[in-house]
Scaffold this motif. Structure first.
Motif, PDB file in Angstrom:
ATOM      1  N   PRO A   1       0.800  -1.225   0.000  1.00 26.68           N
ATOM      2  CA  PRO A   1       0.000   0.000   0.000  1.00 26.68           C
ATOM      3  C   PRO A   1       0.835   1.278   0.000  1.00 26.68           C
ATOM      4  CG  PRO A   1       0.079  -0.907   2.208  1.00 26.68           C
ATOM      5  CD  PRO A   1       0.784  -1.898   1.307  1.00 26.68           C
ATOM      6  N   GLU A   2       2.047   1.217   0.531  1.00 28.59           N
ATOM      7  CA  GLU A   2       2.807   2.452   0.736  1.00 28.59           C
ATOM      8  C   GLU A   2       3.195   3.091  -0.589  1.00 28.59           C
ATOM      9  OE1 GLU A   2       3.618  -0.365   2.521  1.00 28.59           O
ATOM     10  OE2 GLU A   2       3.807   0.174   4.634  1.00 28.59           O
ATOM     11  N   ASP A   3       3.494   2.266  -1.594  1.00 28.32           N
ATOM     12  CA  ASP A   3       3.916   2.842  -2.872  1.00 28.32           C
ATOM     13  C   ASP A   3       2.918   2.563  -3.999  1.00 28.32           C
ATOM     14  OD1 ASP A   3       4.444   0.178  -2.909  1.00 28.32           O
ATOM     15  OD2 ASP A   3       6.578   0.352  -3.374  1.00 28.32           O
TER      16      ASP A   3
ATOM     17  N   GLY B   1      -0.667   7.221   7.344  1.00 26.84           N
ATOM     18  CA  GLY B   1       0.281   7.264   6.234  1.00 26.84           C
ATOM     19  C   GLY B   1       0.482   5.958   5.504  1.00 26.84           C
ATOM     20  N   LEU B   2      -0.343   4.942   5.801  1.00 28.03           N
ATOM     21  CA  LEU B   2      -0.172   3.658   5.103  1.00 28.03           C
ATOM     22  C   LEU B   2      -0.483   3.782   3.611  1.00 28.03           C
ATOM     23  CD1 LEU B   2       0.338   0.519   5.652  1.00 28.03           C
ATOM     24  CD2 LEU B   2      -2.129   0.324   5.286  1.00 28.03           C
ATOM     25  N   GLU B   3      -1.474   4.633   3.281  1.00 31.25           N
ATOM     26  CA  GLU B   3      -1.966   4.705   1.896  1.00 31.25           C
ATOM     27  C   GLU B   3      -1.799   6.132   1.362  1.00 31.25           C
ATOM     28  OE1 GLU B   3      -4.214   4.090   4.607  1.00 31.25           O
ATOM     29  OE2 GLU B   3      -5.286   2.210   4.212  1.00 31.25           O
TER      30      GLU B   3
ATOM     31  N   PRO C   1       1.987   2.436  11.022  1.00 25.02           N
ATOM     32  CA  PRO C   1       0.584   2.156  10.692  1.00 25.02           C
ATOM     33  C   PRO C   1       0.128   0.693  10.791  1.00 25.02           C
ATOM     34  CG  PRO C   1       1.857   2.474   8.666  1.00 25.02           C
ATOM     35  CD  PRO C   1       2.807   2.712   9.821  1.00 25.02           C
ATOM     36  N   HIS C   2       1.044  -0.277  10.962  1.00 21.15           N
ATOM     37  CA  HIS C   2       0.695  -1.694  10.753  1.00 21.15           C
ATOM     38  C   HIS C   2       0.035  -2.343  11.970  1.00 21.15           C
ATOM     39  CE1 HIS C   2       3.954  -0.668   7.931  1.00 21.15           C
ATOM     40  NE2 HIS C   2       3.338  -1.495   7.101  1.00 21.15           N
ATOM     41  N   MET C   3      -1.043  -1.735  12.463  1.00 22.06           N
ATOM     42  CA  MET C   3      -1.656  -2.201  13.710  1.00 22.06           C
ATOM     43  C   MET C   3      -2.345  -3.561  13.612  1.00 22.06           C
ATOM     44  SD  MET C   3      -3.365   1.072  15.494  1.00 22.06           S
ATOM     45  CE  MET C   3      -2.427   2.529  15.924  1.00 22.06           C
TER      46      MET C   3
ATOM     47  N   TYR D   1      11.861  -7.341   6.116  1.00 18.27           N
ATOM     48  CA  TYR D   1      12.203  -6.461   5.002  1.00 18.27           C
ATOM     49  C   TYR D   1      11.723  -5.039   5.250  1.00 18.27           C
ATOM     50  CZ  TYR D   1      13.547  -4.891   0.504  1.00 18.27           C
ATOM     51  OH  TYR D   1      14.175  -4.185  -0.479  1.00 18.27           O
ATOM     52  N   HIS D   2      10.429  -4.844   5.505  1.00 13.55           N
ATOM     53  CA  HIS D   2       9.991  -3.484   5.844  1.00 13.55           C
ATOM     54  C   HIS D   2       9.420  -3.465   7.257  1.00 13.55           C
ATOM     55  CE1 HIS D   2       5.687  -4.050   5.085  1.00 13.55           C
ATOM     56  NE2 HIS D   2       5.435  -2.748   5.042  1.00 13.55           N
ATOM     57  N   ASP D   3       9.163  -2.268   7.784  1.00 16.18           N
ATOM     58  CA  ASP D   3       8.932  -2.136   9.220  1.00 16.18           C
ATOM     59  C   ASP D   3       7.455  -2.361   9.567  1.00 16.18           C
ATOM     60  OD1 ASP D   3       9.493  -1.684  11.850  1.00 16.18           O
ATOM     61  OD2 ASP D   3       9.697   0.501  11.666  1.00 16.18           O
TER      62      ASP D   3
ATOM     63  N   SER E   1       2.543  -9.440   5.606  1.00 11.19           N
ATOM     64  CA  SER E   1       2.303  -8.226   6.398  1.00 11.19           C
ATOM     65  C   SER E   1       1.135  -7.435   5.812  1.00 11.19           C
ATOM     66  CB  SER E   1       3.572  -7.382   6.435  1.00 11.19           C
ATOM     67  OG  SER E   1       4.045  -7.139   5.111  1.00 11.19           O
ATOM     68  N   ASP E   2       1.377  -6.767   4.654  1.00 10.81           N
ATOM     69  CA  ASP E   2       0.361  -5.897   4.058  1.00 10.81           C
ATOM     70  C   ASP E   2      -0.424  -6.603   2.959  1.00 10.81           C
ATOM     71  OD1 ASP E   2       1.871  -4.167   5.578  1.00 10.81           O
ATOM     72  OD2 ASP E   2       2.577  -2.955   3.916  1.00 10.81           O
ATOM     73  N   ALA E   3       0.174  -7.637   2.372  1.00 14.97           N
ATOM     74  CA  ALA E   3      -0.381  -8.220   1.152  1.00 14.97           C
ATOM     75  C   ALA E   3      -0.791  -9.671   1.371  1.00 14.97           C
ATOM     76  CB  ALA E   3       0.659  -8.147   0.036  1.00 14.97           C
TER      77      ALA E   3
HETATM   78 ZN   LIG Z   1       3.596  -1.779   5.097  1.00 19.92          ZN
END
Ligand SMILES: [Zn+2]
Length: 302
Positions: free
Chosen positions: A69-71, A94-96, A133-135, A199-201, A273-275
């Motif tokens: 989502p970040e990019d 700021g996630l999106e 943001p990754h709650m 890899y990412h935070d 994580s996000d995906a």
């Molecule tokens: Zn993320």
């Protein structure tokens, strides 16, 4: 038999004509299924909404499966989906970054917008001004997200309130049970091994909830490339913490992490994580998968 056949054909024809008449009736609203139209950013949030909304809600996730989502850069199709939404759920913090301005510009004035992460205590870091943001990686916080879906759908579609309540209760029970299982699984990892390099935070809330420590992250700021200084920091962290396993995420190129791991003599395993993807099509699948990868990679017991 032929008489019955003719009768049912006639009945279908009447039904068809009635449908056509409804379609062209003056002042009829644009074609809609009658379901609540929900739009969200991540496919895993869409999974929350489907679990609560059932067949009363059509859900569109803007960020495609397997993307971060970040990019993510939204498309004109996304603008159309947003403009049709009755209700919009996004994470915030700021996630999106590219989707948020589109929500402001394209959403209907009467559309309800919900920011999942609002109002919960944040973990601060240097890279996200409002907090990480990754709650949803902490399942107890994910349960707060699900409660927000339930309450919002009940507000948007009051006649479905009882159904949303029942669906949410059943889903929250399952999430609660899995949260307890994951907690127990992570506890089998020897304390010295409960160290996370990703890899990412995306894992500080996960780490906080289940008793791990994030000791290294390759990519400080998704949307940019890791710097030489980031890489040097990580190499030091791997060595200082005798890390056995480092974790890549499916939405990012694993090559850099693989090189770092080889230098440090560490294994490489995946974490979600996000995906989501076809191997972990739901939020619960991804959390189960993660727990197994952590237990196997960090010396726990299954
Ligand atoms: Zn993320």
């Amino acid at each position: 038999m032929r008489y019955l056949g003719t009768l049912s054909r006639a009945a279908s024809l009447v039904a068809l004509l009635a449908t056509l008449a409804a379609c062209v009736a003056p002042g009829a609203p644009a074609a809609r299924s009658g379901k609540v139209q929900a739009v969200t950013t991540l496919p895993l949030f869409a999974d929350f909404i489907r679990n609560v909304g059932g067949d009363r809600v059509d859900v569109t996730a803007i960020v495609p499966a397997g993307a971060g989502p970040e990019d993510y850069q939204p498309t004109p199709q996304d603008a159309i989906a947003i403009s049709r939404a009755d209700v919009i759920f996004y994470n915030g913090l700021g996630l999106e970054p590219a989707v948020e301005p589109m929500l402001k510009n394209q959403a209907r004035k009467d559309a309800v917008q919900v920011t999942f992460a609002t109002g919960m205590p944040v973990i601060k870091d240097d890279d996200s001004p409002g907090g990480n943001p990754h709650m949803w990686m902490d399942m107890r916080r994910a349960m707060v997200y699900v409660g927000r879906v339930r309450d919002t759908l009940a507000q948007v579609d009051p006649s479905g309130a009882d159904i949303y309540k029942a669906n949410a209760a059943a889903y929250l029970d399952k999430l609660d049970a899995l949260d307890g299982q994951i907690e127990a699984q992570i506890k089998t990892i020897p304390e010295a091994g409960r160290k996370l390099v990703t890899y990412h935070d995306a894992f500080p809330y996960f780490a906080q909830r289940y008793g791990l420590q994030v000791v290294g992250v390759v990519l400080r700021n998704p949307g940019s490339e890791p710097s030489a200084a980031d890489m040097a920091d990580l190499a030091r962290a791997l060595k200082a913490n005798s890390v056995q396993t480092v974790y890549v995420e499916p939405q990012f190129d694993p090559r850099l992490m693989t090189l770092m791991a080889r230098d440090a003599g560490a294994q490489v395993r995946p974490l979600y994580s996000d995906a989501l993807d076809e191997k972990a099509p739901t939020y619960m699948d991804m959390m189960r998968f993660n727990a197994r990868q952590l237990v196997e990679g960090l010396g726990g017991q299954r």
